[in-house]
Enzyme design. Structure first.
Site, PDB file in Angstrom:
ATOM      1  N   CYS A 135       9.339  -0.798   1.040  1.00  0.00           N
ATOM      2  CA  CYS A 135       9.191  -2.120   0.436  1.00  0.00           C
ATOM      3  C   CYS A 135       8.838  -1.987  -1.036  1.00  0.00           C
ATOM      4  CB  CYS A 135       8.109  -2.910   1.186  1.00  0.00           C
ATOM      5  SG  CYS A 135       7.748  -4.498   0.438  1.00  0.00           S
ATOM      6  N   CYS A 138       6.228  -4.520  -2.347  1.00  0.00           N
ATOM      7  CA  CYS A 138       4.856  -4.211  -1.929  1.00  0.00           C
ATOM      8  C   CYS A 138       4.277  -3.030  -2.723  1.00  0.00           C
ATOM      9  CB  CYS A 138       4.801  -3.826  -0.450  1.00  0.00           C
ATOM     10  SG  CYS A 138       5.830  -4.815   0.625  1.00  0.00           S
ATOM     11  N   ASP A 139       5.098  -2.021  -3.002  1.00  0.00           N
ATOM     12  CA  ASP A 139       4.532  -0.742  -3.457  1.00  0.00           C
ATOM     13  C   ASP A 139       4.967  -0.277  -4.838  1.00  0.00           C
ATOM     14  OD1 ASP A 139       3.144  -0.520  -1.066  1.00  0.00           O
ATOM     15  OD2 ASP A 139       4.804   0.461  -0.047  1.00  0.00           O
TER      16      ASP A 139
END
Ligand code: NAP
Length: 312
Positions: A135, A138-139
């Site tokens: 992701c 997200c990261d």
């Protein structure tokens, strides 16, 4: 005894939200059960540009989903956050159980979506959250000014690789063929991106590093040659993002509902599964195009079929 809903919709991604919208508009008593955040996979997509009628150019998945959720709520469909662990789908009244509650409905629409498929290289599981991610939204910020590798050649891999160039020093897309699967319009942007490089005909074989991902072996599938990639000494780590397709979230229905060998649910074109009163919509079902636009269409069709079946 609790309420017996006309329809319970499992999952609040685009398919589930559209089903909820259509069910609510048809004055069916409808409940959406979602175990996490609304939106499913699209909620972590940085940019959507191909949803018809989209108002905002380059809108994020989260923003589109927020509008869908609001619209669905407006028509009275209820929503709970819960994780269903057991289902009884045969019979007129369908029962869905979680650790804390039991839900009943005359119809069920399964819109549980899909999840990222692992890259399937040695050591992958060990480095999840320690360099390996699925992701970018997200990261990506963990890899500010570091080197990042992305595996895959589809829309997700190429779009997410471009997103990662906003953070990483350099992004290298590793693809097992010498031609991308991604849409041409996405490819055109990618080939113009100065921070994006391509490693063709290559697969990732093995990951390594002391606690965090700092080395990997890749193999050229045409020549058989292997190369060891090591993190820059000053960096100490690099990122590896996998976007090699998806797998269906259908384990709960194994042995109950007809599916293919990968677990995608078989439906007819009106979203009926093999069990009367049970429908499947969106990425969880066998279909040729998994997009927000096809997911919402599935959800709408399923909800209309429920309504029609209840008219007798
Ligand atoms: P996808 O289209 O199935 O592409 C998967 C990619 O991973 C392919 O390039 C495939 O290579 C590669 N791959 C598969 N298994 C592999 C393995 N074991 N090792 C290395 N590479 C592997 O998946 P996706 O990109 O996640 O997209 C899923 C669906 O969502 C698609 O329908 C896509 O169109 C849609 N989507 C649309 C958008 C958009 O419209 N903006 C954005 C994201 C996703 P090959 O090419 O060699 O098969």
């Amino acid at each position: 005894m609790g309420e017996i809903y006309d329809v319970i919709i499992l999952g609040a991604g685009p398919a589930g939200l559209a089903a909820g919208l259509y069910a609510g508009r048809s004055r069916l008593s409808a409940l959406i059960i979602e175990k996490g955040q609304d939106g499913g996979q699209i909620a972590v997509s940085d940019e959507i540009e191909n949803y018809p009628g989209q108002k905002v150019e380059g809108e994020s998945g989260a923003s589109l989903i927020a509008r869908m959720t609001e619209q669905t709520e407006r028509f009275g469909t209820k929503r709970v956050t819960d994780t269903i662990t057991e289902v009884v789908l045969e019979g007129e009244i369908k029962v869905l159980r979680s650790a804390r509650a039991e839900y009943q409905a005359k119809n069920v629409i399964i819109a549980t979506g899909a999840h990222p498929r692992p890259i399937e290289c040695k050591g992958e599981a060990e480095y999840i959250g320690k360099g390996v991610s699925y992701c970018a939204t997200c990261d990506a910020n963990f890899f500010e000014d570091l080197e990042v590798y992305v595996v895959g050649g589809g829309d997700s891999a190429v779009e997410e690789a471009m997103y990662l160039t906003k953070f990483a020093r350099k992004v290298t897309l590793i693809h097992r063929r010498n031609e991308l699967r991604a849409a041409k319009s996405i490819q055109e942007k990618a080939f113009k991106n100065p921070k994006l490089e391509f490693m063709w005909d290559t697969i990732v074989e093995e990951l390594g590093g002391d606690e965090i991902l700092s080395e990997m072996t890749v193999k050229n599938v045409k020549t058989g040659e292997t190369t060891r990639i090591v993190a820059d000494e000053e960096d100490g780590l690099f990122g590896l993002f996998g976007f090699v397709g998806t797998l269906p979230n259908s384990k709960l229905f194994e042995g109950i509902i007809d599916m293919d060998e990968r677990g995608y649910i078989r439906t007819d074109e009106d979203m009926h599964t093999n069990i009367p009163g049970v429908y499947a919509a969106g990425d969880v079902r066998i279909k040729s195009l998994r997009q927000v636009v096809t997911a919402v269409a599935d959800g709408a069709i399923a909800a209309v079929q429920v309504e029609r079946s209840m008219q007798g």
